[in-house]
Design an enzyme around this catalytic site. Structure first.
Site, PDB file in Angstrom:
ATOM      1  N   ASP B 229       0.839  -1.202   0.000  1.00 20.09           N
ATOM      2  CA  ASP B 229       0.000   0.000   0.000  1.00 20.09           C
ATOM      3  C   ASP B 229       0.875   1.253   0.000  1.00 20.09           C
ATOM      4  OD1 ASP B 229      -2.542   1.577   0.654  1.00 20.09           O
ATOM      5  OD2 ASP B 229      -1.289   2.009   2.405  1.00 20.09           O
ATOM      6  N   LYS B 233       1.650   4.272  -3.049  1.00 18.35           N
ATOM      7  CA  LYS B 233       1.596   5.731  -2.866  1.00 18.35           C
ATOM      8  C   LYS B 233       2.916   6.384  -3.296  1.00 18.35           C
ATOM      9  CE  LYS B 233      -1.838   5.214   0.741  1.00 18.35           C
ATOM     10  NZ  LYS B 233      -2.039   4.914   2.174  1.00 18.35           N
TER      11      LYS B 233
END
Lengths: 371, 371
Positions: B229, B233
């Protein structure tokens, strides 16, 4: 991107921020002229300082503004004539006001109504009378009007995304409860040096002198110490949060100029006499120290209570406001969505390059809208 | 403001973020319909979940979507059919993708080319293959194309102004040198609890369990602990800063899943066995403690070196990354203009309301552009 093919730019002010802006404009214009989505040409058609002005009747681009300005003997155009010149330009015009001039600010409603867009760091337009604020947004296309667009990110926190963030919180329906922070690079430097979280720090008057020597204050430091600069910024934020703040003097603002020194005839006399009051500042410092806190000069807006204030407050040493460094600004938004831990924005809040960046960023926004 | 009179909205996804967005959309639509600059009407013309879909052939607004969805038995439209339906709407359309679905993301170039605008928190569209990234921005009007607009603020840091700030730094010509921060609410909570700056903290496995119980992790906590995750980003930010990052697995990403537990058949088995590795985590903690530091899970982009990495690092206790609270994110931009003290943005980086806020804010931006 369907940007306009040509947009005309007029710049008032070529001081610290103005010069940085002109350099950023050059970079932006060069990039946009080579955009893979189709070129956009930015033409500088007017540049005006406090004493001189350059422009061409045929709207020819001022490609060599430095030499043209140096050799110019033309005084600045009166503002109504300046508006006439810009309105007749063969395309859309963005006026960039890099001054802190009240007269220019007072003319914004007139400029906007004529379809001219404005980008500016000039606080006076947004923190003066509430009437002027209303007149500006009644005329602007991004207010209630059908005129030009107006953006003013750099009027608070220089290039930090303070105003755009507050606007987005409001527009998307968040409930802004409190805005709090250090809004002056000068005040930040003074108090971070006067009472660092790890102890130490000099006499207050000595820190003021150091700040002045480093160029962190206005030429007359009283213009920082009276709190008005911070009060202007708080006025802008409070109005954006929905409060009808009449003026930057309509709420409590603590001045750090001792009453006895209000009558000093010069900044130098003031600086010379300031050490007489170091004892008072030391008392504040040790009172805070006894609570394990430090003193900082902050501004805050309590939205539900409709209260705005500016002045000294004590903060726990672990508080982000206490831990600020150098001359940084910090702005905390307490909202319904963000709960107990606020949305925080922090960084340099003064300086030519970062202030100009906010102006250039606003110009990019307007260019996207001027399709 | 010359906003369009009517804009059609299509929403895919009605989970945590989707529901919050629909509520914010209701508020926004109500405000815009009463705008003093002239009303704009937003009509919800399609709502699609993983199992169901509602829309009307005559583009009638779904004013009672909750009851209509509850009673619907229509399966979701295949994406090409969905595009056909939207393209034939009698006005501009904004597609709001509140899923994290790869198939929907893969269709963005097709949607954009057909003139549909997109706002979304879906990281997969921007952190998957570099080809997809290129295809999206080749088609988008705010890229190199002439199709719809696309905005994705909430793909990093939820509603925090991270992407808009980075874009502005780049567009105005600043030189971004380094981006560093805590980009996961889960990782933030885990390490702020595991090793608070003031000492204490529990066993790592116990903190993981607490985080799961509080709803701060994915249903299977391994989906947070593998670092993917955060890597997604960082991929997005690095690309915006100009680096050609091939995929979120093309740079070093430290997984906190012990090798021995990679083969666990379920999240429950994983959680049960995780305490076996608390000793390793405690060693890291005390090694940091000996240097007066704390361990945090961070991501960073070194732009001049072209390096992206994600994993554990040690920070001085006075560092803003160390002092973070709760499950907050913090993102620091080190740039030429901001010098040694970075521009910092901090606050909740996860949660339905703040993620939806970024999406709603993007919708407002697109509405302004769709004149």
């Amino acid at each position: 991107m369907p940007l306009p093919r040509q947009v005309f730019i007029a710049v008032i002010g070529a001081g610290g921020v103005g010069k940085c802006f002109l350099s950023q404009l050059h970079h932006l214009a060069s990039n946009l002229s080579r955009s893979p989505a189709g070129p956009t040409y930015l033409s500088l058609i007017l540049l005006s300082t406090s004493g001189k002005s350059i422009h061409h009747a045929d709207y020819k681009s001022l490609n060599n503004w430095e030499s043209e300005l140096a050799s110019s003997t033309t005084p600045p155009l009166p503002l109504p004539q300046l508006a006439d010149y810009l309105v007749k330009a063969p395309g859309k015009v963005v006026l960039v006001d890099n001054t802190s001039n009240q007269d220019v600010a007072d003319s914004y409603p007139m400029f906007l109504k004529k379809g001219l867009s404005i980008v500016t760091p000039n606080k006076k337009a947004f923190s003066g009378s509430y009437q002027l604020w209303n007149d500006i947004f009644a005329a602007a296309a991004n207010g209630q009007g059908s005129g030009g667009y107006i953006y003013h990110e750099s009027s608070v926190g220089a290039g930090l995304p303070v105003i755009s963030t507050l606007k987005e919180l409001v527009e998307t329906g968040d409930e802004v409860r409190k805005i709090e922070g250090v809004f002056s690079g000068t005040m930040s430097f003074l108090f971070n040096s006067f009472q660092p979280v790890n102890g130490g720090g000099g006499k207050f008057s000595a820190e003021v002198k150091t700040a002045k020597d480093k160029g962190f204050t206005e030429p007359d430091p009283r213009d920082d110490l009276n709190g008005l600069d911070v009060a202007r910024k708080l006025t802008i934020l409070a109005r954006l949060a929905g409060l009808k703040v009449e003026s930057p003097t309509s709420f409590p603002v603590q001045s750090l100029i001792p009453k006895e020194l209000e009558s000093c005839s010069s900044g130098d006399e003031f600086l010379q006499r300031l050490p007489e009051f170091d004892g008072q500042m030391d008392e504040l410092k040790s009172a805070a120290e006894k609570e394990g806190k430090v003193v900082r000069f902050v501004g805050s807006v309590d939205v539900p209570k409709g209260e705005v204030k500016v002045g000294l407050e004590k903060f726990d040493k672990s508080h982000p406001i206490a831990a600020l460094k150098g001359s940084d600004n910090i702005i905390a938004f307490y909202t319904k969505r963000y709960g107990d831990n606020p949305l925080i924005i922090q960084g340099a809040g003064a300086g030519g390059e970062v202030t100009a960046m906010g102006v250039t960023g606003d110009l990019v926004k307007v260019l996207k809208l001027l399709q």
